[in-house]
Design an enzyme around this catalytic site. Structure first.
Site, PDB file in Angstrom:
ATOM      1  CG  ASP A  13      -1.840  -1.056   1.421  1.00 34.01           C
ATOM      2  OD1 ASP A  13      -2.261  -1.727   0.237  1.00 34.01           O
ATOM      3  OD2 ASP A  13      -1.906  -1.735   2.448  1.00 34.01           O
ATOM      4  CG  HIS A  41      -1.295  -2.231  -7.419  1.00 29.06           C
ATOM      5  ND1 HIS A  41      -0.387  -2.938  -8.202  1.00 29.06           N
ATOM      6  CD2 HIS A  41      -1.155  -2.851  -6.070  1.00 29.06           C
ATOM      7  CE1 HIS A  41       0.117  -3.749  -7.471  1.00 29.06           C
ATOM      8  NE2 HIS A  41      -0.153  -3.748  -6.391  1.00 29.06           N
TER       9      HIS A  41
END
Ligand code: GDP
Length: 424
Positions: A13, A41
């Site tokens: 992340d 993503h």
């Protein structure tokens, strides 16, 4: 031809998707080489905001070919939903711009079941899985108990192979977990449905990549998660079941001879972590909530609140070394703008001693963060586009991180949008 990998340095992340989306302008091919639909993503561009799970983040650029390599966990069901969602927003996805390795193994319907069943069995000792079936999938892959995407092209062979796997898997599903087993009919329906849909995209992507490279095309390898979640190098067992390290990119993409000269490591200006396991510099209470809200730290796949805390120099330096990063993209610097002073975890205290190296996972729960503070800048920097225009204290923070982790910071991201980037 030399190529580039974009990888996570920490727990995932970090903003890899936004960096791949930005840099695909300079690349012809983008390859995902490990992991599966558990990725999230986030890409924000002129077409909207997208959370990509399995599709490579180059899918939005015209002329870029996107490849799912042999190392990924190919979840046909999730992939098909993702393809449809993205096509509905006006992005064309065809066998011309998406190629799936015939050697990618298939995540089968029972993998997701087993993931949830095992987490439920573990109860308060659970790993914090995204329950996408990733761990059961990879363990079956290494036991040679799943099928490769290319087998979808040979129906009789596929049927016989699935029958063998079914017999074996039902031995675990029912007697061990008390779950309902699968029938051959269910499996064949699943293969006919989702297998048929992805069939047109399946090809020998290794041959494609070798040829592309020989023709001088530039290849970008896109990792999922980060170094601290790597199966071999991460915080085991709170890792994923594959290798997000850049060193695995050639193997997991189908192009083992690829030369990767540039490894861009993505680091967030603070720390975040999803799931269980040691997270040394974790904040709690109000302090954590403020940072979580400022950084919108909620999982792209699960919506779970992420654990947050100050940047962890010890873990980040280890991530940089493990990834052999050649440069760093520091993301979400804008999120720290509200802070009067910027916290930095510079060392750990372990058994009464201060250490600056990342220790063996088993002792990590005992480690305590040693935190120092740098002056904040306390103004909005999301509109800044040049290094010179950044407030002096923001520049000092970036330079401090750069020195401490031992790798040049080439990009500073100050917002999720494609152009919210400062090149150094
Ligand atoms: P990935 O899995 O590494 O691609 O990262 P995620 O997409 O899970 O998380 C990154 C989040 O931060 C996404 O919501 C991005 O849109 C957002 N983001 C990326 N870079 C920046 C930045 O510089 N500033 C801000 N405010 N958000 C960013």
């Amino acid at each position: 031809m030399s190529h580039c990998a974009i990888v996570g340095i920490n727990w995932g992340d970090e903003g890899k998707g936004r960096m791949v989306d930005l840099l695909t302008e300079h690349y012809d091919v983008v390859v995902r080489y490990q992991g599966g639909g558990n990725a999230g993503h986030t890409v924000v561009n002129e077409k909207g905001k997208f959370a990509l799970h399995l599709l490579p983040s180059g899918i939005f650029r015209e002329g870029v070919v996107n490849v799912l390599g042999n190392g990924v966990a190919l979840d046909c069901e999730n992939l098909w939903t993702e393809i449809q969602d993205i096509c509905a927003k006006g992005v064309a996805i065809t066998p011309e711009n998406l190629k799936i390795s015939d050697r990618a193994s298939l995540l089968l319907p029972w993998h997701r079941d087993l993931d949830a069943l095992e987490e439920a069995r573990l109860a308060d000792k659970k790993y914090g899985s995204t329950r996408q079936g990733i761990a059961p999938f990879y363990s079956d892959k290494f036991q040679k108990k799943t099928v490769m995407a290319g087998e979808l092209l040979y129906p009789e062979h596929l049927k016989a192979h699935l029958a063998d796997l079914l017999e074996w898997k039902n031995l675990t599903l029912t007697p061990v977990y008390g779950a309902e087993g699968y029938t051959m009919e269910q499996l064949l329906d699943w293969a006919a449905d989702f297998g048929e849909k992805i069939k047109p995209f399946i090809c020998d992507t290794g041959a494609f990549l070798r040829q592309a490279s020989a023709q001088g095309k530039r290849i970008l390898f896109e990792a999922q998660l980060g170094a601290l979640r790597d199966l071999d190098y991460g915080i085991y067992p709170y890792t994923t079941s594959s290798n997000p390290v850049a060193a695995y990119a050639p193997v997991g993409s189908g192009f083992p001879a690829a030369r990767i000269d540039q490894v861009i490591g993505v680091v967030k200006a603070y720390s975040s972590c999803v799931g269980e396991g040691p997270f040394t510099c974790e904040w709690f209470g109000e302090e954590a909530e403020r940072l979580r809200q400022a950084g919108a730290e909620y999982g792209a796949k699960t919506g779970r609140p992420r654990r947050v805390g100050p940047i962890d120099i010890v873990a980040t330096r280890y991530g940089v070394e493990t990834q052999a990063a050649t440069s760093i993209a520091l993301t979400k610097l804008d999120v720290l703008s509200y802070m009067e002073k910027i916290p930095v975890c510079t060392r750990y205290e372990l058994n009464g001693e201060e250490i600056d190296f990342f220790p063996f996972p088993a002792v990590l729960p005992e480690a305590k963060p040693v935190v120092e503070y740098l002056p904040g800048w306390q103004c909005d920097i999301s509109g800044v586009r040049t290094w010179e225009d950044l407030p002096e204290n923001a520049r000092k923070y970036v330079e401090y991180v750069e020195r401490s982790i031992g790798c040049p910071i080439g990009y500073v991201s100050v917002g999720p949008e494609r152009d919210a980037i400062i090149l150094r």
